[in-house]
Enzyme design. Structure first.
Site, PDB file in Angstrom:
ATOM      1  N   TYR A  28      53.905  14.218  30.133  1.00  0.00           N
ATOM      2  CA  TYR A  28      54.762  14.007  31.442  1.00  0.00           C
ATOM      3  C   TYR A  28      53.913  14.006  32.568  1.00  0.00           C
ATOM      4  O   TYR A  28      52.671  14.205  32.667  1.00  0.00           O
ATOM      5  CB  TYR A  28      55.649  15.420  31.612  1.00  0.00           C
ATOM      6  CG  TYR A  28      56.599  15.188  32.930  1.00  0.00           C
ATOM      7  CD1 TYR A  28      57.589  14.272  32.750  1.00  0.00           C
ATOM      8  CD2 TYR A  28      56.418  16.248  33.696  1.00  0.00           C
ATOM      9  CE1 TYR A  28      58.511  14.566  33.968  1.00  0.00           C
ATOM     10  CE2 TYR A  28      57.131  16.285  35.046  1.00  0.00           C
ATOM     11  CZ  TYR A  28      57.978  14.993  35.109  1.00  0.00           C
ATOM     12  OH  TYR A  28      59.210  15.121  36.047  1.00  0.00           O
ATOM     13  N   THR A  72      52.996  15.125  35.311  1.00  0.00           N
ATOM     14  CA  THR A  72      52.296  16.214  35.927  1.00  0.00           C
ATOM     15  C   THR A  72      51.410  17.035  35.091  1.00  0.00           C
ATOM     16  O   THR A  72      50.567  17.871  35.554  1.00  0.00           O
ATOM     17  CB  THR A  72      53.320  17.254  36.469  1.00  0.00           C
ATOM     18  OG1 THR A  72      54.137  17.963  35.489  1.00  0.00           O
ATOM     19  CG2 THR A  72      54.292  16.929  37.565  1.00  0.00           C
ATOM     20  N   LYS A  73      51.426  16.436  33.832  1.00  0.00           N
ATOM     21  CA  LYS A  73      50.588  17.500  32.949  1.00  0.00           C
ATOM     22  C   LYS A  73      49.227  16.936  33.109  1.00  0.00           C
ATOM     23  O   LYS A  73      48.869  16.170  33.351  1.00  0.00           O
ATOM     24  CB  LYS A  73      51.208  17.386  31.474  1.00  0.00           C
ATOM     25  CG  LYS A  73      52.820  17.875  31.386  1.00  0.00           C
ATOM     26  CD  LYS A  73      52.721  19.503  31.538  1.00  0.00           C
ATOM     27  CE  LYS A  73      54.008  19.702  32.010  1.00  0.00           C
ATOM     28  NZ  LYS A  73      55.238  19.654  31.245  1.00  0.00           N
ATOM     29  N   ASN A  74      48.304  17.595  32.159  1.00  0.00           N
ATOM     30  CA  ASN A  74      46.965  17.494  32.234  1.00  0.00           C
ATOM     31  C   ASN A  74      46.373  16.175  31.934  1.00  0.00           C
ATOM     32  O   ASN A  74      45.499  15.811  32.362  1.00  0.00           O
ATOM     33  CB  ASN A  74      46.155  18.737  31.670  1.00  0.00           C
ATOM     34  CG  ASN A  74      46.187  19.982  32.405  1.00  0.00           C
ATOM     35  OD1 ASN A  74      47.042  20.190  33.157  1.00  0.00           O
ATOM     36  ND2 ASN A  74      45.124  20.906  31.902  1.00  0.00           N
ATOM     37  N   LEU A  75      47.212  15.572  30.915  1.00  0.00           N
ATOM     38  CA  LEU A  75      46.955  14.069  30.197  1.00  0.00           C
ATOM     39  C   LEU A  75      48.308  13.313  30.639  1.00  0.00           C
ATOM     40  O   LEU A  75      48.862  13.225  29.693  1.00  0.00           O
ATOM     41  CB  LEU A  75      46.554  14.251  28.978  1.00  0.00           C
ATOM     42  CG  LEU A  75      46.353  12.740  27.973  1.00  0.00           C
ATOM     43  CD1 LEU A  75      44.948  12.215  28.644  1.00  0.00           C
ATOM     44  CD2 LEU A  75      46.438  12.505  26.745  1.00  0.00           C
TER      45      LEU A  75
END
Ligand code: PLP
Length: 393
Positions: free
Chosen positions: A191, A193-196
């Site tokens: 998603y 906002t996630k780290n990847l």
């Protein structure tokens, strides 16, 4: 006349958003390449992404799907538990992870939060398991790695019935091993906002080859392996359906973006850790602000930097959110406890929402500060100054 936060921010500098999704120039070009290729949905690029993602995590298999929520639902469905079986889940988690339990035909059993880690504790899962549970979703809150084996033992749940919600866990380690590298099923999110960040998407990593095959069929209507090839020149129109399935496949557009983004991930993780260390240093002396917990030996994934706005701070959390917004600083709150939501209150009833006092007490204190690789050192200083200035004096 009211002054909008944008105008106020003009007096203090540029806006610092809670999150800004970076899609690198390489990733943008890779998406263009797929768009022009004549094959845009799941195909060879997705297979390549799965191999590279599995390699980054150190897992045997990765199965790319439409979201982490779908991944959790699929991994739980694959356990083959009787309908209505109890599944332990933190109440302090994302609502979608609990919807996934419901959609798998199972019953969420909410676990209270640990006052220190904000995640679940062995004592917490043991207490909740007395209400009956056959499986557990372990959520690495904010990126703090949890020991699934220890939690399974405490709850009396077989380790193979653990599904990891690793939406926050990408890049964390447990006893030196990456989260998701040695697991029955770990579910990741891509998603925005996630780290990847890919925008949308998810993946399941697993050490179990049979489970990986099952997930490959389940993500595409239960159709036999490589059914995505049926419109490809190397494919056949013939397929068989031997189990239930969803429409939860990945696409080659996502895969191309993901492969390119993966090349920045280690660098982004280092930057996240450096930002967290800088926040720690600047906020340690602010009275009434509680810093996030750090694992003793292992690596935190630093998906979120969650501080606690304690009573001593003087200004309540909601007013702090407003003050920071007025100063041009975006924040968020992770999470509204699941049992505060009307749908889950109705579904689980008063008994199912009992014994969650620590989450109730924590929730009004939780505040997530901006944390994304594009944050500069001056940005971090401004966030900390704005936060310190929000204290009641
Ligand atoms: C983001 C998130 C999810 C859901 O991920 P999607 O890919 O959007 O479905 C699940 N659990 C947690 C803890 C999350 O933060």
């Amino acid at each position: 006349m009211t002054v909008s936060s944008r105008e106020t921010a003009g007096t203090t500098g540029r806006e610092i958003p809670f999150c800004r999704t970076v899609i690198t120039a390489d990733a943008q070009q890779a998406a263009q390449r797929i768009l022009a290729s004549g094959w845009v949905t799941m195909g060879a690029e997705s297979v390549a992404f799965e191999e590279e993602f599995a390699a980054w995590v150190g897992a045997r298999h990765a199965v790319a799907v439409s979201s982490c929520t779908a991944a959790i639902q699929m991994a739980l469905t694959a356990l083959g538990l009787p309908p209505g079986s109890g599944v332990l889940t933190p109440t302090l988690t994302f609502c979608g992870a609990v919807q996934a339990i419901v959609h798998a035909g199972l019953r969420p059993v909410l676990v209270d939060a640990d006052e220190h880690t904000l995640a679940v504790s062995p004592e917490g899962v043991a207490a909740a398991a007395r209400r009956g549970a056959s499986a557990m979703v372990v959520q690495h809150m904010a990126g703090y790695p949890l020991d699934s084996a220890e939690l399974a033992a405490a709850a009396g749940i077989p380790p193979e019935n653990i599904v990891e919600d690793a939406a926050h866990g990408l890049g964390a380690t447990l006893r030196g091993r990456p989260v998701g590298s040695d697991t029955n099923a770990a579910c990741f999110s891509f998603y925005a906002t996630k780290n990847l960040p890919i925008g949308e998407g998810g993946a399941i990593t697993t050490s179990d080859s049979a489970l990986a095959e099952r997930m490959r069929r389940m993500r595409l209507h239960g159709m036999s392996g490589d059914a995505w090839r049926r419109y490809h020149k190397s494919g056949s129109w013939r397929y068989t359906v031997e189990s239930s399935g969803l429409k939860a496949n990945f696409t080659d557009i996502q895969a191309a973006i993901g492969r390119a983004q993966l090349r920045s991930l280690s660098h982004w993780q280092d930057r996240r850790a450096a930002i967290a260390a800088r926040y720690d240093a600047l906020l340690a002396s602010v009275p009434g602000i509680g810093l996030p917990p750090r694992p003793a030996r292992d690596r935190h994934a630093w998906h979120l930097y969650i501080v606690r706005v304690r009573d001593e701070f003087g200004t309540p959390r909601d007013a702090v959110v407003e003050a920071l917004s007025g100063a041009g600083v975006g924040t968020s709150v992770h999470f509204i406890p699941v049992h505060h939501q009307p749908y889950f209150r109705d579904l689980l009833g008063p008994d199912g929402c009992a014994g969650l006092a620590a989450a109730d007490a924590l929730f009004p204190q939780l505040l997530s500060l901006p944390l994304h690789p594009g944050l500069t050192d001056p940005d971090i200083e401004r966030v900390c100054e704005a936060l310190a200035a929000a204290a009641a004096r």
